[in-house]
Design a protein around this motif. Structure first.
Motif, PDB file in Angstrom:
ATOM      1  N   VAL A   1      33.823 -17.443 -39.540  1.00  0.00           N
ATOM      2  CA  VAL A   1      33.569 -17.968 -38.189  1.00  0.00           C
ATOM      3  C   VAL A   1      34.440 -17.273 -37.143  1.00  0.00           C
ATOM      4  O   VAL A   1      33.988 -17.006 -36.034  1.00  0.00           O
ATOM      5  N   LEU A   2      35.686 -16.987 -37.480  1.00  0.00           N
ATOM      6  CA  LEU A   2      36.567 -16.214 -36.593  1.00  0.00           C
ATOM      7  C   LEU A   2      36.963 -14.933 -37.316  1.00  0.00           C
ATOM      8  O   LEU A   2      37.477 -14.972 -38.429  1.00  0.00           O
ATOM      9  N   LYS A   3      36.747 -13.802 -36.657  1.00  0.00           N
ATOM     10  CA  LYS A   3      36.897 -12.510 -37.335  1.00  0.00           C
ATOM     11  C   LYS A   3      38.049 -11.680 -36.787  1.00  0.00           C
ATOM     12  O   LYS A   3      37.904 -10.507 -36.488  1.00  0.00           O
ATOM     13  N   GLY A   4      39.190 -12.340 -36.581  1.00  0.00           N
ATOM     14  CA  GLY A   4      40.355 -11.603 -36.091  1.00  0.00           C
ATOM     15  C   GLY A   4      40.462 -11.652 -34.579  1.00  0.00           C
ATOM     16  O   GLY A   4      40.289 -10.651 -33.888  1.00  0.00           O
ATOM     17  N   ILE A   5      40.766 -12.842 -34.063  1.00  0.00           N
ATOM     18  CA  ILE A   5      40.842 -13.051 -32.606  1.00  0.00           C
ATOM     19  C   ILE A   5      42.227 -12.706 -32.086  1.00  0.00           C
ATOM     20  O   ILE A   5      43.240 -13.155 -32.629  1.00  0.00           O
ATOM     21  N   ASP A   6      42.271 -11.902 -31.033  1.00  0.00           N
ATOM     22  CA  ASP A   6      43.501 -11.631 -30.273  1.00  0.00           C
ATOM     23  C   ASP A   6      43.319 -12.226 -28.876  1.00  0.00           C
ATOM     24  O   ASP A   6      42.311 -11.937 -28.214  1.00  0.00           O
ATOM     25  N   LEU A   7      44.274 -13.037 -28.450  1.00  0.00           N
ATOM     26  CA  LEU A   7      44.147 -13.677 -27.140  1.00  0.00           C
ATOM     27  C   LEU A   7      45.520 -13.931 -26.547  1.00  0.00           C
ATOM     28  O   LEU A   7      46.411 -14.444 -27.223  1.00  0.00           O
ATOM     29  N   ASP A   8      45.697 -13.560 -25.279  1.00  0.00           N
ATOM     30  CA  ASP A   8      46.922 -13.863 -24.526  1.00  0.00           C
ATOM     31  C   ASP A   8      46.569 -14.773 -23.353  1.00  0.00           C
ATOM     32  O   ASP A   8      45.555 -14.555 -22.678  1.00  0.00           O
ATOM     33  N   VAL A   9      47.411 -15.770 -23.115  1.00  0.00           N
ATOM     34  CA  VAL A   9      47.215 -16.670 -21.978  1.00  0.00           C
ATOM     35  C   VAL A   9      48.541 -16.801 -21.246  1.00  0.00           C
ATOM     36  O   VAL A   9      49.564 -17.126 -21.862  1.00  0.00           O
ATOM     37  N   LYS A  10      48.528 -16.541 -19.962  1.00  0.00           N
ATOM     38  CA  LYS A  10      49.749 -16.656 -19.162  1.00  0.00           C
ATOM     39  C   LYS A  10      49.968 -18.111 -18.736  1.00  0.00           C
ATOM     40  O   LYS A  10      49.029 -18.888 -18.661  1.00  0.00           O
ATOM     41  N   LYS A  11      51.212 -18.435 -18.423  1.00  0.00           N
ATOM     42  CA  LYS A  11      51.535 -19.793 -17.956  1.00  0.00           C
ATOM     43  C   LYS A  11      50.773 -20.078 -16.660  1.00  0.00           C
ATOM     44  O   LYS A  11      50.762 -19.256 -15.749  1.00  0.00           O
ATOM     45  N   GLY A  12      50.108 -21.233 -16.613  1.00  0.00           N
ATOM     46  CA  GLY A  12      49.357 -21.621 -15.420  1.00  0.00           C
ATOM     47  C   GLY A  12      47.965 -21.027 -15.335  1.00  0.00           C
ATOM     48  O   GLY A  12      47.229 -21.292 -14.382  1.00  0.00           O
ATOM     49  N   GLU A  13      47.589 -20.236 -16.318  1.00  0.00           N
ATOM     50  CA  GLU A  13      46.275 -19.582 -16.295  1.00  0.00           C
ATOM     51  C   GLU A  13      45.191 -20.522 -16.835  1.00  0.00           C
ATOM     52  O   GLU A  13      45.435 -21.321 -17.737  1.00  0.00           O
ATOM     53  N   VAL A  14      44.003 -20.408 -16.244  1.00  0.00           N
ATOM     54  CA  VAL A  14      42.843 -21.167 -16.732  1.00  0.00           C
ATOM     55  C   VAL A  14      41.860 -20.175 -17.342  1.00  0.00           C
ATOM     56  O   VAL A  14      41.349 -19.281 -16.662  1.00  0.00           O
ATOM     57  N   ILE A  15      41.621 -20.348 -18.638  1.00  0.00           N
ATOM     58  CA  ILE A  15      40.715 -19.468 -19.376  1.00  0.00           C
ATOM     59  C   ILE A  15      39.453 -20.241 -19.706  1.00  0.00           C
ATOM     60  O   ILE A  15      39.512 -21.330 -20.277  1.00  0.00           O
ATOM     61  N   ALA A  16      38.294 -19.700 -19.356  1.00  0.00           N
ATOM     62  CA  ALA A  16      37.020 -20.296 -19.766  1.00  0.00           C
ATOM     63  C   ALA A  16      36.432 -19.429 -20.868  1.00  0.00           C
ATOM     64  O   ALA A  16      36.347 -18.205 -20.732  1.00  0.00           O
ATOM     65  N   ILE A  17      36.047 -20.062 -21.975  1.00  0.00           N
ATOM     66  CA  ILE A  17      35.418 -19.343 -23.084  1.00  0.00           C
ATOM     67  C   ILE A  17      33.944 -19.711 -23.112  1.00  0.00           C
ATOM     68  O   ILE A  17      33.581 -20.894 -23.201  1.00  0.00           O
ATOM     69  N   ILE A  18      33.097 -18.698 -22.988  1.00  0.00           N
ATOM     70  CA  ILE A  18      31.648 -18.927 -22.973  1.00  0.00           C
ATOM     71  C   ILE A  18      30.996 -18.176 -24.137  1.00  0.00           C
ATOM     72  O   ILE A  18      31.615 -17.318 -24.762  1.00  0.00           O
ATOM     73  N   GLY A  19      29.744 -18.502 -24.391  1.00  0.00           N
ATOM     74  CA  GLY A  19      29.014 -17.845 -25.476  1.00  0.00           C
ATOM     75  C   GLY A  19      28.011 -18.803 -26.078  1.00  0.00           C
ATOM     76  O   GLY A  19      28.026 -20.005 -25.798  1.00  0.00           O
ATOM     77  N   SER A  20      27.126 -18.284 -26.905  1.00  0.00           N
ATOM     78  CA  SER A  20      26.100 -19.120 -27.538  1.00  0.00           C
ATOM     79  C   SER A  20      26.734 -20.101 -28.518  1.00  0.00           C
ATOM     80  O   SER A  20      27.881 -19.933 -28.933  1.00  0.00           O
ATOM     81  N   SER A  21      25.964 -21.116 -28.901  1.00  0.00           N
ATOM     82  CA  SER A  21      26.432 -22.062 -29.925  1.00  0.00           C
ATOM     83  C   SER A  21      26.632 -21.321 -31.241  1.00  0.00           C
ATOM     84  O   SER A  21      25.892 -20.393 -31.552  1.00  0.00           O
ATOM     85  N   GLY A  22      27.651 -21.758 -31.991  1.00  0.00           N
ATOM     86  CA  GLY A  22      27.866 -21.189 -33.316  1.00  0.00           C
ATOM     87  C   GLY A  22      28.584 -19.851 -33.341  1.00  0.00           C
ATOM     88  O   GLY A  22      28.572 -19.146 -34.345  1.00  0.00           O
ATOM     89  N   THR A  23      29.223 -19.493 -32.217  1.00  0.00           N
ATOM     90  CA  THR A  23      29.925 -18.198 -32.177  1.00  0.00           C
ATOM     91  C   THR A  23      31.431 -18.329 -32.434  1.00  0.00           C
ATOM     92  O   THR A  23      32.161 -17.356 -32.348  1.00  0.00           O
ATOM     93  N   GLY A  24      31.894 -19.563 -32.713  1.00  0.00           N
ATOM     94  CA  GLY A  24      33.301 -19.753 -33.074  1.00  0.00           C
ATOM     95  C   GLY A  24      34.190 -20.261 -31.960  1.00  0.00           C
ATOM     96  O   GLY A  24      35.403 -20.362 -32.138  1.00  0.00           O
ATOM     97  N   LYS A  25      33.616 -20.614 -30.816  1.00  0.00           N
ATOM     98  CA  LYS A  25      34.431 -21.019 -29.657  1.00  0.00           C
ATOM     99  C   LYS A  25      35.249 -22.286 -29.954  1.00  0.00           C
ATOM    100  O   LYS A  25      36.453 -22.315 -29.768  1.00  0.00           O
ATOM    101  N   SER A  26      34.571 -23.324 -30.413  1.00  0.00           N
ATOM    102  CA  SER A  26      35.273 -24.586 -30.705  1.00  0.00           C
ATOM    103  C   SER A  26      36.225 -24.428 -31.882  1.00  0.00           C
ATOM    104  O   SER A  26      37.310 -25.016 -31.894  1.00  0.00           O
ATOM    105  N   THR A  27      35.827 -23.641 -32.876  1.00  0.00           N
ATOM    106  CA  THR A  27      36.706 -23.406 -34.032  1.00  0.00           C
ATOM    107  C   THR A  27      38.002 -22.729 -33.590  1.00  0.00           C
ATOM    108  O   THR A  27      39.083 -23.052 -34.090  1.00  0.00           O
ATOM    109  N   LEU A  28      37.907 -21.817 -32.625  1.00  0.00           N
ATOM    110  CA  LEU A  28      39.099 -21.158 -32.099  1.00  0.00           C
ATOM    111  C   LEU A  28      40.061 -22.194 -31.516  1.00  0.00           C
ATOM    112  O   LEU A  28      41.257 -22.191 -31.831  1.00  0.00           O
ATOM    113  N   LEU A  29      39.549 -23.103 -30.695  1.00  0.00           N
ATOM    114  CA  LEU A  29      40.402 -24.152 -30.125  1.00  0.00           C
ATOM    115  C   LEU A  29      41.040 -24.993 -31.221  1.00  0.00           C
ATOM    116  O   LEU A  29      42.234 -25.292 -31.184  1.00  0.00           O
ATOM    117  N   ARG A  30      40.224 -25.399 -32.189  1.00  0.00           N
ATOM    118  CA  ARG A  30      40.706 -26.284 -33.249  1.00  0.00           C
ATOM    119  C   ARG A  30      41.731 -25.598 -34.149  1.00  0.00           C
ATOM    120  O   ARG A  30      42.592 -26.262 -34.735  1.00  0.00           O
TER     121      ARG A  30
END
Length: 249
Positions: free
Chosen positions: A19-48
């Motif tokens: 479901v997740l194939k090697g995600i790299d992600l940086d988030v700065k303090k105070g930043e708002v990141i929106a993750i979009i994409g079709s259902s079943g692409t791993g978005k919710s799994t990434l959060l969890r």
């Protein structure tokens, strides 16, 4: 500005399904990141996986001063990691036997070990922020979906997390209730709350996010400012996804 969140090589499989194939992600303090994409692409799994509601298979997660190697993590590290994040769920997940006030007090008493009187004072302040002070004594069954979600957001904010994770916070709501929840999230954004939001509300992503990430097939395919992603996407999959969304609207 330094990164508050750093994720490297995050992987997660369910059986044979990667479901997740090697995600790299940086988030700065105070930043708002929106993750979009079709259902079943791993978005919710990434959060969890970020707060270990799902245990990742490989990778590293760093939030603030805490760095966790997935392969050798301890229960103590997982507990610390969870203390640095709060999750707002799609279906509210409120305690049905507690009032709006009680739902927000609960993590203050249980997680932060605050006494009842102080917890109540803080919970009332939070209810005021999310516009529900008049509903403080109402149980979830007497609140609309939008109001329940606003209590959910208040509960997430109560423990003063480093980063708030939103898993499609408006997808279970009737269309006319979406706005009130998005307004609360936008207010949090103005106060420089660090947020990672999985959403299918493109208008909201465009308006509230500092950066938009498009995920497909367990990978981050493209990322950029809302203007870059929505006005001039470069990856063919992003272009295809957005053109389908635009046709529906």
């Amino acid at each position: 500005m330094s990164n508050l969140v750093e994720i490297r090589g995050l992987k997660k499989s369910f059986g044979d399904l990667e479901v997740l194939k090697g995600i790299d992600l940086d988030v700065k303090k105070g930043e708002v990141i929106a993750i979009i994409g079709s259902s079943g692409t791993g978005k919710s799994t990434l959060l969890r996986c970020i707060n270990y509601l799902e245990e990742p298979d490989d990778g590293q997660i760093k939030i603030d001063d805490l760095s966790v190697n997935v392969k050798s993590t301890t229960k103590k590290e997982i507990y610390k990691l969870r203390r640095k994040t709060s999750m707002v769920f799609q279906y509210y997940n409120l305690f049905k036997n507690k009032t709006a006030l009680g739902n927000i007090m609960e993590p203050l008493i249980v997680v932060k070990k605050i006494d009842n009187k102080t917890a109540e004072k803080k919970a009332l302040e939070i209810l005021d922020i999310v516009g529900l002070i008049d509903k403080k004594d109402s149980y979830p069954s007497k609140l609309s979906g939008g109001q329940q979600q606003r209590v959910g957001i208040g509960r997430a904010m109560a423990v003063e997390p480093e980063v708030v994770l939103f898993d499609e916070p408006t997808s279970a709501l009737d269309p006319e209730l979406v706005g009130e929840v998005l307004d609360v999230i936008k207010d949090l954004a103005k106060n420089h709350t660090t947020m990672i939001i999985v959403t299918h509300e493109m208008g909201f992503a465009k308006e509230a996010a500092d950066r938009v990430i498009f995920m497909d097939d367990g990978k981050i395919i493209e990322e950029g400012t809302p203007k870059e992603i929505f006005d001039s996407p470069k990856n063919p999959r992003t272009i295809q996804f957005l053109s389908k969304i635009n046709k529906k609207q």
